[in-house]
Each structure stands twice: as C-alpha cells, then as structure tokens.
Design a protein around this motif. Structure first.
Motif, PDB file in Angstrom:
ATOM      1  N   THR A 175      -5.226  -2.535   0.671  1.00  0.00           N
ATOM      2  CA  THR A 175      -4.128  -2.518  -0.281  1.00  0.00           C
ATOM      3  C   THR A 175      -4.629  -2.388  -1.709  1.00  0.00           C
ATOM      4  O   THR A 175      -4.048  -1.646  -2.519  1.00  0.00           O
ATOM      5  CB  THR A 175      -3.291  -3.805  -0.129  1.00  0.00           C
ATOM      6  OG1 THR A 175      -2.864  -3.932   1.226  1.00  0.00           O
ATOM      7  CG2 THR A 175      -2.080  -3.776  -1.038  1.00  0.00           C
ATOM      8  N   ALA A 176      -5.706  -3.086  -2.043  1.00  0.00           N
ATOM      9  CA  ALA A 176      -6.244  -3.011  -3.405  1.00  0.00           C
ATOM     10  C   ALA A 176      -6.680  -1.590  -3.750  1.00  0.00           C
ATOM     11  O   ALA A 176      -6.359  -1.070  -4.827  1.00  0.00           O
ATOM     12  CB  ALA A 176      -7.412  -3.983  -3.545  1.00  0.00           C
ATOM     13  N   PHE A 177      -7.398  -0.930  -2.846  1.00  0.00           N
ATOM     14  CA  PHE A 177      -7.839   0.438  -3.127  1.00  0.00           C
ATOM     15  C   PHE A 177      -6.669   1.424  -3.098  1.00  0.00           C
ATOM     16  O   PHE A 177      -6.669   2.405  -3.850  1.00  0.00           O
ATOM     17  CB  PHE A 177      -8.914   0.854  -2.119  1.00  0.00           C
ATOM     18  CG  PHE A 177     -10.272   0.340  -2.447  1.00  0.00           C
ATOM     19  CD1 PHE A 177     -11.071   0.995  -3.368  1.00  0.00           C
ATOM     20  CD2 PHE A 177     -10.759  -0.813  -1.853  1.00  0.00           C
ATOM     21  CE1 PHE A 177     -12.328   0.517  -3.678  1.00  0.00           C
ATOM     22  CE2 PHE A 177     -12.023  -1.294  -2.161  1.00  0.00           C
ATOM     23  CZ  PHE A 177     -12.806  -0.634  -3.080  1.00  0.00           C
ATOM     24  N   ALA A 178      -5.694   1.168  -2.243  1.00  0.00           N
ATOM     25  CA  ALA A 178      -4.520   2.050  -2.214  1.00  0.00           C
ATOM     26  C   ALA A 178      -3.729   1.949  -3.513  1.00  0.00           C
ATOM     27  O   ALA A 178      -3.188   2.941  -4.004  1.00  0.00           O
ATOM     28  CB  ALA A 178      -3.630   1.699  -1.021  1.00  0.00           C
ATOM     29  N   LEU A 179      -3.657   0.754  -4.068  1.00  0.00           N
ATOM     30  CA  LEU A 179      -2.961   0.584  -5.344  1.00  0.00           C
ATOM     31  C   LEU A 179      -3.647   1.383  -6.451  1.00  0.00           C
ATOM     32  O   LEU A 179      -2.992   2.032  -7.273  1.00  0.00           O
ATOM     33  CB  LEU A 179      -2.921  -0.900  -5.715  1.00  0.00           C
ATOM     34  CG  LEU A 179      -2.004  -1.790  -4.867  1.00  0.00           C
ATOM     35  CD1 LEU A 179      -2.214  -3.247  -5.224  1.00  0.00           C
ATOM     36  CD2 LEU A 179      -0.549  -1.407  -5.058  1.00  0.00           C
ATOM     37  N   LEU A 180      -4.974   1.356  -6.482  1.00  0.00           N
ATOM     38  CA  LEU A 180      -5.694   2.107  -7.511  1.00  0.00           C
ATOM     39  C   LEU A 180      -5.600   3.616  -7.284  1.00  0.00           C
ATOM     40  O   LEU A 180      -5.430   4.384  -8.216  1.00  0.00           O
ATOM     41  CB  LEU A 180      -7.155   1.686  -7.535  1.00  0.00           C
ATOM     42  CG  LEU A 180      -7.456   0.348  -8.221  1.00  0.00           C
ATOM     43  CD1 LEU A 180      -8.940   0.067  -8.163  1.00  0.00           C
ATOM     44  CD2 LEU A 180      -6.978   0.361  -9.659  1.00  0.00           C
ATOM     45  N   GLN A 181      -5.721   4.028  -6.039  1.00  0.00           N
ATOM     46  CA  GLN A 181      -5.671   5.455  -5.750  1.00  0.00           C
ATOM     47  C   GLN A 181      -4.284   6.038  -5.976  1.00  0.00           C
ATOM     48  O   GLN A 181      -4.142   7.225  -6.260  1.00  0.00           O
ATOM     49  CB  GLN A 181      -6.111   5.704  -4.312  1.00  0.00           C
ATOM     50  CG  GLN A 181      -7.567   5.379  -4.063  1.00  0.00           C
ATOM     51  CD  GLN A 181      -7.933   5.431  -2.606  1.00  0.00           C
ATOM     52  OE1 GLN A 181      -7.133   5.850  -1.764  1.00  0.00           O
ATOM     53  NE2 GLN A 181      -9.147   4.998  -2.276  1.00  0.00           N
ATOM     54  N   GLY A 182      -3.256   5.206  -5.863  1.00  0.00           N
ATOM     55  CA  GLY A 182      -1.895   5.690  -6.066  1.00  0.00           C
ATOM     56  C   GLY A 182      -1.520   5.845  -7.518  1.00  0.00           C
ATOM     57  O   GLY A 182      -0.496   6.445  -7.828  1.00  0.00           O
ATOM     58  N   GLN A 183      -2.342   5.318  -8.442  1.00  0.00           N
ATOM     59  CA  GLN A 183      -2.017   5.395  -9.860  1.00  0.00           C
ATOM     60  C   GLN A 183      -3.262   5.800 -10.634  1.00  0.00           C
ATOM     61  O   GLN A 183      -4.191   5.010 -10.822  1.00  0.00           O
ATOM     62  CB  GLN A 183      -1.512   4.037 -10.367  1.00  0.00           C
ATOM     63  CG  GLN A 183      -0.276   3.563  -9.627  1.00  0.00           C
ATOM     64  CD  GLN A 183       0.394   2.435 -10.368  1.00  0.00           C
ATOM     65  OE1 GLN A 183       0.194   2.269 -11.558  1.00  0.00           O
ATOM     66  NE2 GLN A 183       1.183   1.665  -9.664  1.00  0.00           N
ATOM     67  N   GLN A 184      -3.298   7.025 -11.054  1.00  0.00           N
ATOM     68  CA  GLN A 184      -4.446   7.521 -11.779  1.00  0.00           C
ATOM     69  C   GLN A 184      -4.529   6.915 -13.182  1.00  0.00           C
ATOM     70  O   GLN A 184      -5.605   6.678 -13.698  1.00  0.00           O
ATOM     71  CB  GLN A 184      -4.385   9.046 -11.872  1.00  0.00           C
ATOM     72  CG  GLN A 184      -4.467   9.737 -10.520  1.00  0.00           C
ATOM     73  CD  GLN A 184      -4.407  11.232 -10.642  1.00  0.00           C
ATOM     74  OE1 GLN A 184      -4.302  11.764 -11.742  1.00  0.00           O
ATOM     75  NE2 GLN A 184      -4.473  11.919  -9.513  1.00  0.00           N
ATOM     76  N   ASP A 185      -3.359   6.634 -13.795  1.00  0.00           N
ATOM     77  CA  ASP A 185      -3.382   6.057 -15.134  1.00  0.00           C
ATOM     78  C   ASP A 185      -3.949   4.641 -15.106  1.00  0.00           C
ATOM     79  O   ASP A 185      -4.653   4.214 -16.014  1.00  0.00           O
ATOM     80  CB  ASP A 185      -1.990   6.066 -15.741  1.00  0.00           C
ATOM     81  CG  ASP A 185      -0.979   5.374 -14.845  1.00  0.00           C
ATOM     82  OD1 ASP A 185      -1.295   5.181 -13.655  1.00  0.00           O
ATOM     83  OD2 ASP A 185       0.126   5.037 -15.322  1.00  0.00           O
ATOM     84  N   ALA A 198       0.826  -1.208   0.000  1.00  0.00           N
ATOM     85  CA  ALA A 198       0.000   0.000   0.000  1.00  0.00           C
ATOM     86  C   ALA A 198       0.862   1.259   0.000  1.00  0.00           C
ATOM     87  O   ALA A 198       0.526   2.254  -0.661  1.00  0.00           O
ATOM     88  CB  ALA A 198      -0.935  -0.012   1.219  1.00  0.00           C
ATOM     89  N   LYS A 199       1.990   1.233   0.703  1.00  0.00           N
ATOM     90  CA  LYS A 199       2.884   2.397   0.729  1.00  0.00           C
ATOM     91  C   LYS A 199       3.540   2.621  -0.630  1.00  0.00           C
ATOM     92  O   LYS A 199       3.709   3.751  -1.088  1.00  0.00           O
ATOM     93  CB  LYS A 199       3.958   2.194   1.800  1.00  0.00           C
ATOM     94  CG  LYS A 199       3.461   2.210   3.221  1.00  0.00           C
ATOM     95  CD  LYS A 199       3.165   3.618   3.691  1.00  0.00           C
ATOM     96  CE  LYS A 199       2.798   3.623   5.171  1.00  0.00           C
ATOM     97  NZ  LYS A 199       2.510   4.991   5.660  1.00  0.00           N
ATOM     98  N   TYR A 200       3.936   1.531  -1.290  1.00  0.00           N
ATOM     99  CA  TYR A 200       4.648   1.625  -2.567  1.00  0.00           C
ATOM    100  C   TYR A 200       3.699   1.514  -3.760  1.00  0.00           C
ATOM    101  O   TYR A 200       4.142   1.213  -4.870  1.00  0.00           O
ATOM    102  CB  TYR A 200       5.696   0.519  -2.662  1.00  0.00           C
ATOM    103  CG  TYR A 200       6.870   0.708  -1.744  1.00  0.00           C
ATOM    104  CD1 TYR A 200       7.838   1.672  -1.999  1.00  0.00           C
ATOM    105  CD2 TYR A 200       7.017  -0.079  -0.610  1.00  0.00           C
ATOM    106  CE1 TYR A 200       8.911   1.852  -1.155  1.00  0.00           C
ATOM    107  CE2 TYR A 200       8.096   0.089   0.246  1.00  0.00           C
ATOM    108  CZ  TYR A 200       9.041   1.059  -0.032  1.00  0.00           C
ATOM    109  OH  TYR A 200      10.103   1.231   0.813  1.00  0.00           O
ATOM    110  N   SER A 201       2.414   1.750  -3.538  1.00  0.00           N
ATOM    111  CA  SER A 201       1.447   1.552  -4.622  1.00  0.00           C
ATOM    112  C   SER A 201       1.706   2.471  -5.805  1.00  0.00           C
ATOM    113  O   SER A 201       1.498   2.089  -6.955  1.00  0.00           O
ATOM    114  CB  SER A 201       0.035   1.777  -4.082  1.00  0.00           C
ATOM    115  OG  SER A 201      -0.098   3.093  -3.566  1.00  0.00           O
ATOM    116  N   HIS A 202       2.178   3.694  -5.546  1.00  0.00           N
ATOM    117  CA  HIS A 202       2.407   4.645  -6.636  1.00  0.00           C
ATOM    118  C   HIS A 202       3.675   4.347  -7.419  1.00  0.00           C
ATOM    119  O   HIS A 202       3.977   5.038  -8.402  1.00  0.00           O
ATOM    120  CB  HIS A 202       2.480   6.069  -6.069  1.00  0.00           C
ATOM    121  CG  HIS A 202       3.626   6.264  -5.116  1.00  0.00           C
ATOM    122  ND1 HIS A 202       3.623   5.731  -3.837  1.00  0.00           N
ATOM    123  CD2 HIS A 202       4.803   6.921  -5.243  1.00  0.00           C
ATOM    124  CE1 HIS A 202       4.746   6.061  -3.229  1.00  0.00           C
ATOM    125  NE2 HIS A 202       5.480   6.778  -4.051  1.00  0.00           N
TER     126      HIS A 202
END
Length: 677
Positions: free
Chosen positions: A469-479, A413-417
């Motif tokens: 973690t799943a939502f953090a991954l999506l929120q960290g990458q807009q593309d 979740a921290k490294y999602s972006h």
C-alpha cells in the motif's frame, strides 16, 4: 176498540242497588275514533312521471321508496306469521353468521392461484393504464395463508412492476394539483401514475416486513430479499429507492456470510457499476458507512470490498481526503490553474435578453426530459462518495479491526491516486504503526512459547500489505513522489522491514496459501474453511492473494520502481539479490520459479550494478556479509559472491534450473560487454 196504553218504563227505586249491564261500561265513541279508516286517505298518491330519452317513466326515487316500504311490510308479515311457529321472536331477531367458504386443497389452491396471477398479470402488462386497478388483486392474493401462493404472488408482482414502471420518478400530487383543471388525457395519466405509485409503495413495504421476519419463515424472507435486490438493480431510478437500499444494507450487518448476503452484495456491486449520475451510489455508500459505524465495523470483509466497484475509480479526476476535495492545479507548488478570462460582455437589448432567458429555460427542461447526465453533478456526487469511503477506511485503521485490515489496505492501494498530498503523510504513519504492532505481537508470542503459524502468517501478510500500500500510494501520485523530501516521508522503513522479513518467510510452510477468510477457494485451487453456517460462494479477488504473491508485489515495487532505475542504489540491489537467492533454496517449486523470474528482470534492468556479484575476482567490499543485519546498507553485500546458483543448477524442478541459467546468461553477457569496452 180501546187503544192500548203506553208501556211505562220501570224505574228502579232510589237507594236500591242493582247490577249494571256490561255494554254500559264501553266507550263506544272512542272505539269508533280509534278504528282504522278505509278509503282514499290510505291509498298512495300518484307520483309525477319523469321524461327521459326512453319516454315518460316513473321517478327512480319514488320507485326505490316503494320497494323499501314493500320490503318492510313483508318483514312485518313474516314476523307476525312466525307467532304460530315453535321458535320465539327473540331468536328470529339475532343475526345469523354467514357460513365460511370451504378451503380448497393445497394443490388446487396453488393451481387456481397460478391461473389468477397469470390472467391478472397479462391484463396489466397488456394495457397498464386501463387495468392499473388490478394491482390490488395481486396484493390480495399475496395475503394468502399458503406459503407457495405468497411466493408466486411476490414473483408475479416483481415481474409486473419491472414491466410497467416508466423511466422516470413519479411525483406525488398535492392539493393544488388535484384542484387544477386538466384534460382527459392528463387525468388518465395521473390516475395510472398514482395507482402505480401506491401499489409499488405497498409492495416495497410488504417486502420489508417479510425480510425482517426471517425467523418466522426463512423461505419468504429469502424471496423478499431477492425481489428487493432485483428491483434495486432493475429500476434504481424509480421511487422507494431509499427503502430498497435500507433493506439490502440491513442484511449485510453481520459477519456471517449466507446466500441472502451474497445476493445483496452482488446487487450493490452491480448498482455501483451501472450508476452513471451517482445518486443511487451515494445513497448506498452513505447507508453502508452508517451501518458499519453502528455495528463497530463487525461486518464481513466482502461488504467493505463493494467500494472497489464504484465508478469513481475510473471517472473521478480530483484528489480528496476525509473533509475536502482538491481541484485541478497547474504545477506541483499547489498554485491553482489560471482560469480563462471571461469574454467581454456583449450588448443585448431587453427583448434579446428575454428571448435568451426563455431559450435557456426550454433547454433546461429538454435536458431534464432527456435525462442527460450532468458531469458537474456527477463529480459532486462522486466527491461525496470518496470522502465517505476514506472516512470508513481511516476509522477502521484507527480501530485496528483485524479481519478488515486486508480489505482496507487493498482499498487504499486502489484509491491511491485520489488521495491528496496533505493527507499522505498521515497514512504512511498509520501503516508504520500497523507494522510495528504486527512485529510486537510476534515477539510476545515467541517469548511466551505459543507462536502459532496462523498468527505468524496473518502478521506477515498484514506487514506485506502495508508495504504494498505504501508503494502504491507513492506510485499513484507523481507530485507526491517528487516532493517526498519536503514531506519527510521515510520509505526506508518499509524497505528495511521487507528485507528483514525475507529469511523468516523461507521457513513458512503456508507461503503458498491465501488468508484464512471466508473464501471457498484460493487462486491456487486449494480449499479453504468457511464461516459457520455459510453455504454460498463469494467470488472476490480482494485479499485472496497468496503470501508469495504479496511478497513478489512488494519486491517488484522496491527493486523495479516505475519512476527511474537510478533511484535504487547498488547496495540495496545486491543485498536483496543475496537474500532472494537464499530464499529460492527453501521455497516450494512454484514460488522458487516466480522468485527467479523476478531476479531475471532485476538483473536485466540493473545488470551493470549487480554483475560483480557473480564474479569472485571483482569484490568491492571487505569483511563478511551480514544477512541478519537490521539495516540493508550495513549488510556489506559485495563482500560475498552468489554461490546459491551452483546448488540451484541441481534442483529437481526443471523450471528452477532454467531460471538460474537465464540469470547467469544475462550476467555473462553484461560482463563480456564490459570486458570488450
């Protein structure tokens, strides 16, 4: 007078034997030849004098030879003189053992060691170049049999090395460097550097031996680990950094937490935070991942949480996976950004090109001398670190290492972006598998009648962490969020699982407790059990959140996404509001207040969509509300009004009553505005 007649010698008759006198048997001539001579031949010849600054003096070589000869004569005389004594000559020739020095009392030995250490440390710190040879005396004192003296010597060496180590690495001299002619100042500097480097290497080697021999003496081992950790954080740029990192990492290869382990973890975290160029961090991350893989990831979760202190979380700008690094792109289609055209080559003469080349070389040397951090080199090191971190995380996910799952999910979740788009689908599939495994374990335990609250809570926490973690991954990458349809990312799976988890959580008595890990205290101040043999406090904020906190984070990502409010359909909002109001009736006061505060934000943001739930006259559906349905959309939420608010108005906690009134005030304001329109 008659002359006397000559006396005739009497001859023995022939054939008659007679006794021969003794002197006739002597060899007088040979005795005379063997007799020692006395005279000028035995006298020592005069030696020529040598002219010196003080005048004409005897030659030192002749003086030493005369002294040696005189010493041999004295030894011979003493040997001859010993014949008259009672002891035999054989006994005199045997070497006599030197008498052992009497050992001082322990207190006196410690006092004298303190004085010697203070004197030597003062001399070395005052003028390191002149007194660098005294480092050997410090090492000699450290070889004492007294444990206290050893600890004092190790601490003194640590302070001295931290004081005199320069701000650059020292290169070992080769044969060509030793054969080259240098000035007096250069020779003096080289002598200091090589003496410092040799003493420092021996000191680090000594620390490694003491730390490895923990069973022999625990105090010395703890002292050695503390010294190594201090050196790693104080002088990470100097030589022997790899050996210090290996010593610290070796102490972390255990699931049990101790005071030494805590010191090593703090040292690595500080090293990761303070490292600018990334060389030391890359070495530490490489050795950590190698150690964890060799141990089958049977390490403490705090070791894995050290990755969250890497500087690449705030400095690294590219996206990566386990095998490659993506560079900057212009658009979401994956096309690379247009590179600026190179300027037209300017004509220069041969002399100008030569001068420019020399200037570049000088600038490069000045840059190295000033220790300027190269951004390209830093990005390269951070990219390698990121790949190693992802490899460790995904291997743990694949191995299903239960005690590290929370730390891995928190790290992802921290490294999602920083995760590239191609690898995103694989991570979500792994998270789905984790949720399915958690549900399967709960079903098996329920069928066998051995459902443990600890097992239930851990499975629930693991599922909530997967959703976060799943939502953090999506929120960290807009593309990735924009192209989710093309990647076929099914986020409805996580939303549906969260919806089915709400009612079981209402009956969980430990919802306000954190994970039963090696933490002495959770955020609510409740004591938690520690691992056997543990006495150190681990100050960490990873994987210590209560189940209520994890639930609220999951609900916030589901009902209040940061992208757009239109992305949440009204049926989903209504179904979750019904479940959360029912949940508030059974939760403890603190969790109930937090849940109502979340509902206050939801109604304020989506007031127009959810206002009909508080009105019995405006119904949009027929039938019965099915809260236990497997699908959110099939629950028919608009067939039921929110009646739980009437009970929550009479709640014993004033904070809960105030939260309900706030929600109803927002709904009334929205309904009044609607009637006015």
């Amino acid at each position: 007078m008659a002359e006397p007649t000559a006396k005739r010698r009497r001859l023995s008759p022939t054939g008659v034997s007679a006794a021969v006198p003794g002197f006739a048997k002597w060899n007088i001539e040979q005795d005379y030849e063997n007799r020692p001579r006395k005279g000028k031949k035995n006298e020592k010849a005069e030696k020529l004098l040598v002219k010196t600054a003080e005048g004409w003096t005897k030659n030192e070589r002749h003086v030493e030879a005369d002294q040696a000869a005189a010493g041999k004569e004295d030894d011979a005389d003493s040997f001859l003189a010993s014949d008259d004594e009672q002891d035999s000559g054989v006994a005199d020739l045997e070497p006599k053992p030197e008498p052992a020095k009497p050992r001082l009392p322990p207190k006196e030995e410690i006092r004298q060691a303190k004085e010697d250490l203070a004197r030597i440390a003062g001399h070395v710190s005052e003028d390191p170049e002149e007194n660098i040879a005294q480092l050997g005396q410090l090492a000699q004192i450290a070889e004492s049999d007294n444990v206290t003296v050893k600890k004092l010597a190790l601490g003194t060496q640590l302070a001295v090395y931290k004081d005199i180590i320069p701000g650059y690495r020292i290169r070992a001299l080769g044969k060509d460097d030793l054969a080259a002619k240098t000035s007096k100042d250069v020779r003096k500097l080289r002598t200091f550097e090589q003496g410092l480097l040799g003493g420092y290497k021996e000191y680090v080697k000594r620390l490694g031996k003491l730390a490895a021999n923990g069973k022999g003496d625990a105090q010395l081992a703890s002292m050695a680990v503390a010294c190594a950790a201090n050196l790693l954080t104080s002088v990470p740029h100097f030589n022997c950094r790899n050996e210090l990192v290996a010593l610290v990492v070796k102490k972390l290869s255990s699931r049990n937490i101790s005071a030494e382990t805590h010191k090593c973890i703090e040292a690595l975290e500080q090293l990761f935070r303070d490292d600018e160029d990334g060389h030391a961090s890359l070495e530490a991350v490489g050795q950590l991942t190698k150690m964890m893989k060799g141990k089958g990831y049977m390490v403490h979760e705090s070791v894995l949480n050290t990755f969250l202190h890497l500087r690449l979380l705030s400095e690294f700008a590219h996206k990566a996976s386990t095998n490659r690094i993506d560079k900057d792109t212009d658009d979401a289609d994956g096309k690379r950004a247009a590179q600026p055209k190179k300027p037209q080559r300017e004509f220069r003469t041969k002399r100008e090109r030569k001068v420019m080349k020399e200037r570049k070389e000088v600038a490069k040397e000045m840059k190295e001398a000033d220790a300027v951090v190269s951004y390209e080199e830093r990005d390269k090191n951070q990219a390698e670190m990121l790949k190693l971190v992802f490899v460790a995380y995904f291997r743990i996910l694949k191995a299903r290492t239960q005690h590290l799952m929370g730390a891995v999910l928190e790290g992802l979740a921290k490294y999602s972006h920083l995760i590239n788009q191609d690898f995103f689908g694989d991570i979500l599939e792994a998270l789905k598998d984790l949720i399915n495994d958690a549900e399967a374990s709960l079903l098996v335990d329920a069928e066998e009648g051995e459902l443990d609250l600890t097992t239930q809570r851990n499975a629930t926490r693991e599922s909530l962490l997967c959703i976060i973690t799943a939502f953090a991954l999506l929120q960290g990458q807009q593309d990735v969020a924009k192209s989710a349809n093309s990647l076929h990312l099914d986020l409805n799976f996580f939303i549906t699982h969260l919806y089915r988890t709400l009612l079981p959580l209402a009956l969980n008595p430990d919802i306000e407790l954190s994970a039963k890990a090696t933490h002495l205290q959770d955020p609510n101040g409740l004591p938690l059990p520690t691992t056997a043999g543990s006495s150190a406090k681990v100050d960490t904020k990873v994987n210590v959140a209560t189940t209520t906190v994890l639930l609220l984070r999951s609900l916030h990502s589901t009902l209040l996404p940061p992208t757009s409010t239109k992305s949440v359909p009204p049926i989903r909002l209504a179904a979750f509001i019904h479940q959360l109001m029912t949940l508030s009736l059974h939760l403890p006061p603190k969790s109930a207040r937090a849940t109502l505060a979340l509902l206050n934000q939801v109604t304020k943001t989506h007031a127009r969509k959810v206002a009909p739930l508080w009105s019995t006259e405006e119904r949009r559906g027929d039938g019965v509300f099915a809260p236990e349905g497997k699908q959110v959309e099939a629950s028919n939420p608009f067939a039921k009004s929110v009646w739980e608010g009437e009970l929550l108005r009479w709640h014993f906690d004033p904070g809960v009553r105030e939260g309900v009134r706030g929600i109803e005030a927002i709904v009334k304001a929205e309904m009044g505005a609607t009637d006015g329109r």
